[in-house]
Design an enzyme around this catalytic site. Sequence first.
Site, PDB file in Angstrom:
ATOM      1  N   PHE A 125       0.464  48.146   6.138  1.00 50.43           N
ATOM      2  CA  PHE A 125      -0.873  47.633   5.658  1.00 50.43           C
ATOM      3  C   PHE A 125      -0.760  46.171   5.953  1.00 50.43           C
ATOM      4  O   PHE A 125       0.349  45.621   5.739  1.00 50.43           O
ATOM      5  CB  PHE A 125      -0.770  48.295   4.248  1.00 50.43           C
ATOM      6  CG  PHE A 125      -2.229  47.636   3.677  1.00 50.43           C
ATOM      7  CD1 PHE A 125      -3.466  48.202   4.029  1.00 50.43           C
ATOM      8  CD2 PHE A 125      -2.211  46.688   2.658  1.00 50.43           C
ATOM      9  CE1 PHE A 125      -4.579  47.656   3.816  1.00 50.43           C
ATOM     10  CE2 PHE A 125      -3.638  46.238   2.344  1.00 50.43           C
ATOM     11  CZ  PHE A 125      -4.834  46.750   2.860  1.00 50.43           C
ATOM     12  N   THR A 126      -1.810  45.612   5.860  1.00 51.24           N
ATOM     13  CA  THR A 126      -2.336  44.234   6.375  1.00 51.24           C
ATOM     14  C   THR A 126      -1.370  43.348   5.349  1.00 51.24           C
ATOM     15  O   THR A 126      -0.365  42.670   5.693  1.00 51.24           O
ATOM     16  CB  THR A 126      -3.604  43.782   6.457  1.00 51.24           C
ATOM     17  OG1 THR A 126      -4.188  44.112   4.974  1.00 51.24           O
ATOM     18  CG2 THR A 126      -4.550  44.645   7.402  1.00 51.24           C
TER      19      THR A 126
HETATM   20  N1  F0G Z   1      -1.822  48.381  -0.470  1.00 52.43           N
HETATM   21  C1  F0G Z   1      -2.912  49.027   0.047  1.00 52.43           C
HETATM   22  C2  F0G Z   1      -2.486  50.399   0.457  1.00 52.43           C
HETATM   23  C3  F0G Z   1      -3.943  48.522  -0.231  1.00 52.43           C
HETATM   24  O1  F0G Z   1      -4.990  49.326   0.426  1.00 52.43           O
HETATM   25  C4  F0G Z   1      -4.122  47.132  -0.446  1.00 52.43           C
HETATM   26  C5  F0G Z   1      -5.521  46.656  -0.829  1.00 52.43           C
HETATM   27  C6  F0G Z   1      -3.076  46.375  -0.864  1.00 52.43           C
HETATM   28  C7  F0G Z   1      -1.809  47.140  -0.873  1.00 52.43           C
HETATM   29  C8  F0G Z   1      -3.189  45.053  -1.510  1.00 52.43           C
HETATM   30  O2  F0G Z   1      -3.852  45.133  -2.796  1.00 52.43           O
HETATM   31  O3  F0G Z   1      -5.847  43.783  -2.413  1.00 52.43           O
HETATM   32  O4  F0G Z   1      -4.843  44.329  -4.841  1.00 52.43           O
HETATM   33  O5  F0G Z   1      -3.893  42.640  -3.185  1.00 52.43           O
HETATM   34  N2  F0G Z   1      -6.366  47.118   0.025  1.00 52.43           N
HETATM   35  C9  F0G Z   1      -7.850  46.640   0.113  1.00 52.43           C
HETATM   36  C10 F0G Z   1      -8.621  47.494   1.276  1.00 52.43           C
HETATM   37  C11 F0G Z   1      -8.023  45.081   0.489  1.00 52.43           C
HETATM   38  O6  F0G Z   1      -9.909  47.284   1.201  1.00 52.43           O
HETATM   39  O7  F0G Z   1      -8.279  48.421   1.693  1.00 52.43           O
HETATM   40  P1  F0G Z   1      -4.868  43.785  -3.133  1.00 52.43           P
END
Ligand code: F0G
Length: 468
Positions: A125-126
């Site tokens: 994940f990014t």
């Molecule tokens: N892990 C996953 C699987 C996520 O989808 C995200 C965030 C994060 C960690 C990070 O969390 O944004 O609260 O700092 N996903 C958003 C998305 C940005 O649009 O999928 P965060």
Amino acid sequence: MTKRSWAEPFKIKMVEPLHMTTRADREKTIAEAGYNTFLLKSRDVYIDLLTDSGTSAMSDRQWAGMFLGDEAYAGSENFYRLEETVREVYGYKHLIPTHQGRGAEHLLSKLCIKPGDTIPGNMYFTTTRAHQELAGGRFVDVIIDEAHDPQSEHPFKGNVDLGKLSTLIESVGAKSIPYFTMHATVNMAGGQPISMANARQVAGLCRKHGIKIFLDATRAVENCYFIRQREPAYADKSLADILRELCSYTDGCTMSGKKDCLVNIGGFLAVNDDDLADGARNMVVLYEGLHTYGGLAGRDMEAMAIGIRESIELDHMHARIGQVEYLGHLLQKAEIPAVRPIGGHGVFLDAARFLPHIPREEFPAQALAAALYVDSGVRAMERGAVSAGRDTQTGKNRFPKLELVRLTIPRRVYTQAHMDVTAESVCELYANRHRIAGLRFTHEPRHLRFFQARFEPVQGDRIIRDER
Ligand code: F0G
């Protein structure tokens, strides 16, 4: 038997009017936003499917809880309520609140990863990978091959390939693997779940080698709903029981409360190990705030505690996933290329098959998201090569197998009519797909480039060209 439809287990108490725009407005706006849907102003968006993150509608109980905010600097009442809830629902011993998920990922990465370490996981994940790399680690994807194939109907495309994981452990040695990152559901694979059987096997393998497992619990309850539907042994179990078992195979979790937990801001790190918790409490004061608020207001922690309990109600999850399936089925009926099976938090269009005339170097998913906005004011998100960024060693663009556009459904926000309008727009674009142009960068940020990058069409000055 006659068909019995489901309906939302809530009624609407307050509405927020949407802003309507014309196609000419949107052509201008998307050009000003550098063809990046992240750079659009929300007032220019009609139906916002950019993300399910922080976009949920809170319940009346959550709003009522906001008035119970104990805004003490230290020892807020709401912290203890959240701690008790996380212990009971997720089963972890220590809770360290953070402003959102990446705050928890930052703490965990800094505490556990040494330069040169390897962190395996079921797809990147990014933000998670960015923090692992900033700490000097290297992420290695050990998800099953089916996860990279948008058309595979595998019911648990989030599963870990145990063979790949064993080979990796043998080649780098367990000592250089501080932990395994287990995603549930796997966002970048299209919101696909991991099975309980697979999670148990991963735990067995990691424990044998003394490797810890941290769960990315951001959408773990949605994952548990799929386990209940697709793994026969769990068909009669409550989501709460399934969640407790899933978490029991792990040593802690990072959480973005902005998804499953039904809040607009918030997150946490939860761990079982006393020393690790101590380290995290030491570090959270540097980056987030005191260990009893971690960057959150007391009221935010209260809303999250209530949201966590609402998230494990079966009726809630049934309607949540049901709405995503509703949109997915409309698109499947129209034979639109999209990831199968339909994911937990959104429908993921397969931009590579949708726009085969646009080469990967011209970012078909970025182009499709921009074109969708122009067609109908629906805002989606690219999840392909732009999101994947550049390789930290070679500096070359990473081209993941999946080149997707995510239509992400916020929780408890839109109606089925909004899903109809979205599907109609996607179908219209598909019929005119040859008119959509590719994009090239005009500005490329160094970190998490997808958020702020700017583009221009490779030919002409319109993302949807006129019919020749
Ligand atoms: N892990 C996953 C699987 C996520 O989808 C995200 C965030 C994060 C960690 C990070 O969390 O944004 O609260 O700092 N996903 C958003 C998305 C940005 O649009 O999928 P965060």
